[in-house]
Design a protein around this motif. Structure first.
Motif, PDB file in Angstrom:
ATOM      1  N   PRO A 167     -39.921   7.254 -33.689  1.00  0.00           N
ATOM      2  CA  PRO A 167     -38.596   6.993 -34.256  1.00  0.00           C
ATOM      3  C   PRO A 167     -37.901   8.340 -34.502  1.00  0.00           C
ATOM      4  CG  PRO A 167     -40.341   5.891 -35.501  1.00  0.00           C
ATOM      5  CD  PRO A 167     -41.016   6.812 -34.537  1.00  0.00           C
ATOM      6  N   THR A 168     -36.623   8.449 -34.163  1.00  0.00           N
ATOM      7  CA  THR A 168     -35.942   9.746 -34.315  1.00  0.00           C
ATOM      8  C   THR A 168     -35.632  10.031 -35.773  1.00  0.00           C
ATOM      9  OG1 THR A 168     -33.979   8.550 -33.623  1.00  0.00           O
ATOM     10  CG2 THR A 168     -34.928  10.077 -32.032  1.00  0.00           C
ATOM     11  N   ALA A 169     -34.721   9.264 -36.336  1.00  0.00           N
ATOM     12  CA  ALA A 169     -34.390   9.518 -37.736  1.00  0.00           C
ATOM     13  C   ALA A 169     -35.393   8.764 -38.592  1.00  0.00           C
ATOM     14  CB  ALA A 169     -32.989   9.040 -38.024  1.00  0.00           C
ATOM     15  N   GLU A 170     -35.799   9.338 -39.697  1.00  0.00           N
ATOM     16  CA  GLU A 170     -36.732   8.645 -40.561  1.00  0.00           C
ATOM     17  C   GLU A 170     -35.939   7.799 -41.552  1.00  0.00           C
ATOM     18  OE1 GLU A 170     -40.885  10.218 -41.413  1.00  0.00           O
ATOM     19  OE2 GLU A 170     -39.724  10.745 -43.176  1.00  0.00           O
ATOM     20  N   PRO A 171     -36.052   6.472 -41.439  1.00  0.00           N
ATOM     21  CA  PRO A 171     -35.274   5.639 -42.347  1.00  0.00           C
ATOM     22  C   PRO A 171     -35.800   5.763 -43.780  1.00  0.00           C
ATOM     23  CG  PRO A 171     -36.677   4.278 -40.926  1.00  0.00           C
ATOM     24  CD  PRO A 171     -36.905   5.693 -40.518  1.00  0.00           C
ATOM     25  N   ASP A 172     -34.901   5.638 -44.734  1.00  0.00           N
ATOM     26  CA  ASP A 172     -35.308   5.648 -46.145  1.00  0.00           C
ATOM     27  C   ASP A 172     -35.214   4.221 -46.657  1.00  0.00           C
ATOM     28  OD1 ASP A 172     -35.668   5.836 -48.818  1.00  0.00           O
ATOM     29  OD2 ASP A 172     -34.188   7.434 -49.140  1.00  0.00           O
TER      30      ASP A 172
END
Ligand SMILES: *Cc1c(COP(=O)(O)O)cnc(C)c1O
Length: 431
Positions: free
Chosen positions: A26-31
């Protein structure tokens, strides 16, 4: 490792492995901290799954379509059982193939059918199995329009029941028995994806635990279990994860990174101890796998280690303190299976026994010494009747979804463990 190009979730799902042979991340790490905190402790698994799908893929799913996908993917659910004062068992074997791999396979199949159906495309799912993946993947994809499945397995190295699970499905599910070990099967699959000439002709896609679409749904049951126990536990729990290719453990680490409260992970292996050795020494020394009682964990070069490293930013995994390696010998697997049978009146499979052993070592003698632990029960004990009979002198009843396989005749194609043999097979059938 250099970054490859960013691609859509759908593309990563269908390609399985990046063009350069690397894994998708996954590119952006979801919060998802707020989302996970807001989940009710009584929620059903499918509700948690729907919430996670929506939280992870807001650009692909609104609440309604997330629920639709979760419902299509998960007609079964995990169960939590208390095993000791600080010890819970997370049973992941209530799906169609009676092992945790059903979660990833069913989600991937449901999501892929959506993606394929939308574009009018075809796909050939190519996968290697050390035992349980095949049954899970085969069942999940059986009869799905536009998709064929080719399953490579090491001839003579999976249990008779596991072989039935993947050779009796028929239809669009093709079983291939390879003259070699699981590592050979995995190498052949990786090689096929890296073969540009082949992938230009056959629309190959992967369903191994390296496929990001299989990994992500496995994070859902970690979140569900942590949520269920949130109000009962005084400390954040650890998870003990019986591991081979480390897909399951990686999914737990992802859940933690996204915001699931968690005290760490016990990386429980059998005598194939490459990762515990790495965690202890900082030196990664892959080697050929050895046969043990926990066959689905007989992996000598775990392919998800790259992804784990990646999640921790290079070089910080070993020193992170989040992963604790633990190794269980075959002799100890037997002892644990006997002790659990005696003390809790339960049958556990040899893989789950490794996880329980790690937990017992971590918790020590005195209650309250460590944080509570949730051990993942990765397969139904009845899938390993031979081991059960041998160790305990008795075996649990087979779940109904497996009973019906026993009288069926299976078919599979023999294959040498060479890239040429696989190329030939694929071109002949799918071009
Ligand atoms: C696949 C499997 C494992 C190992 O899981 P990984 O994700 O490869 O680490 C453990 N137990 C059972 C029963 C399995 O089928």
């Amino acid at each position: 490792m250099p970054d490859g190009p960013a691609v859509s979730f759908e593309r990563a799902l269908l390609d399985g492995i990046a063009p350069d042979g690397g894994l998708y991340h996954p590119t952006a790490e979801p919060d998802l901290r707020a989302l996970i905190r807001s989940l009710g402790t009584e929620l059903a698994f499918v509700d948690v799954a729907a919430a996670m799908i929506e939280g992870l893929f807001p650009e692909y799913h609104d609440a309604a379509s997330a629920r639709q996908l979760a419902t299509a993917a998960f007609p079964f659910a995990p169960e939590l059982r208390r095993l000791g004062s600080d010890h819970y068992l997370l049973e992941l074997f209530h799906g169609p193939s009676a092992a945790f791999k059903d979660f990833g396979a069913m989600f991937l199949a449901a999501a892929m059918e959506r993606a394929i159906g939308a574009g009018g495309r075809r796909a050939v799912v190519l996968t290697a199995t050390s035992g349980d993946t095949g049954g899970a993947v085969g069942n999940a994809f059986l009869g799905r329009a536009g998709i064929d499945v080719v399953i490579l397995y090491p001839d003579g190295r999976i249990s008779p029941l596991q072989e039935k699970q993947l050779t009796t499905l028929g239809g669009n599910v093709h079983a291939v028995r390879v003259a070699g070990a699981f590592d050979d099967c995995q190498r052949l699959v990786k090689g096929a994806f890296a073969d540009g000439e082949l992938t230009a002709q056959v629309p190959l896609t992967s369903a191994n635990s390296i496929n990001i679409g299989r990994l992500i749904p496995q994070s859902f049951y970690y979140v569900w279990a942590a949520t269920q126990l949130r109000e009962r536990l005084e400390e954040d729990p650890l998870f003990s994860v019986p591991s081979g290719n480390f897909g399951n453990l990686t999914a737990g680490v992802l859940a933690w990174r996204w915001g699931m409260p968690c005290g760490g992970f016990l990386a429980a292996t059998n005598e194939n101890d490459v990762v515990p050795a790495y965690l202890a020494t900082g030196r990664y020394a892959p080697r050929p796998s050895r046969e043990t009682l926990a066959t689905a964990m007989d992996v000598g070069a775990p392919s998800n280690l790259e992804r784990l490293e990646r999640i921790f930013d290079s070089g910080t995994l070993v020193g992170s303190g989040m992963l604790h390696g633990h190794v269980t010998s075959d002799a100890r697997i037997r002892e644990v299976m006997r002790a659990v049978r005696r003390d809790s009146d339960l049958f556990v499979c040899p893989h789950t026994a490794c996880g329980i052993d790690a937990t017992w070592d971590y918790l020590g003698e005195e209650p309250g010494d460590g944080a509570p632990v949730i051990t993942l029960a990765t397969a139904h004990a009845a899938k390993f009747v031979e081991v059960s009979r041998d160790v305990l002198g008795e075996a649990p009843a087979l779940p109904p979804q497996l009973v019906k396989l026993l009288d069926r005749e299976g078919t599979s194609t023999p294959m040498d463990a060479t890239a040429d043999a696989l190329r030939h097979y694929l071109l002949e059938r799918f071009v």
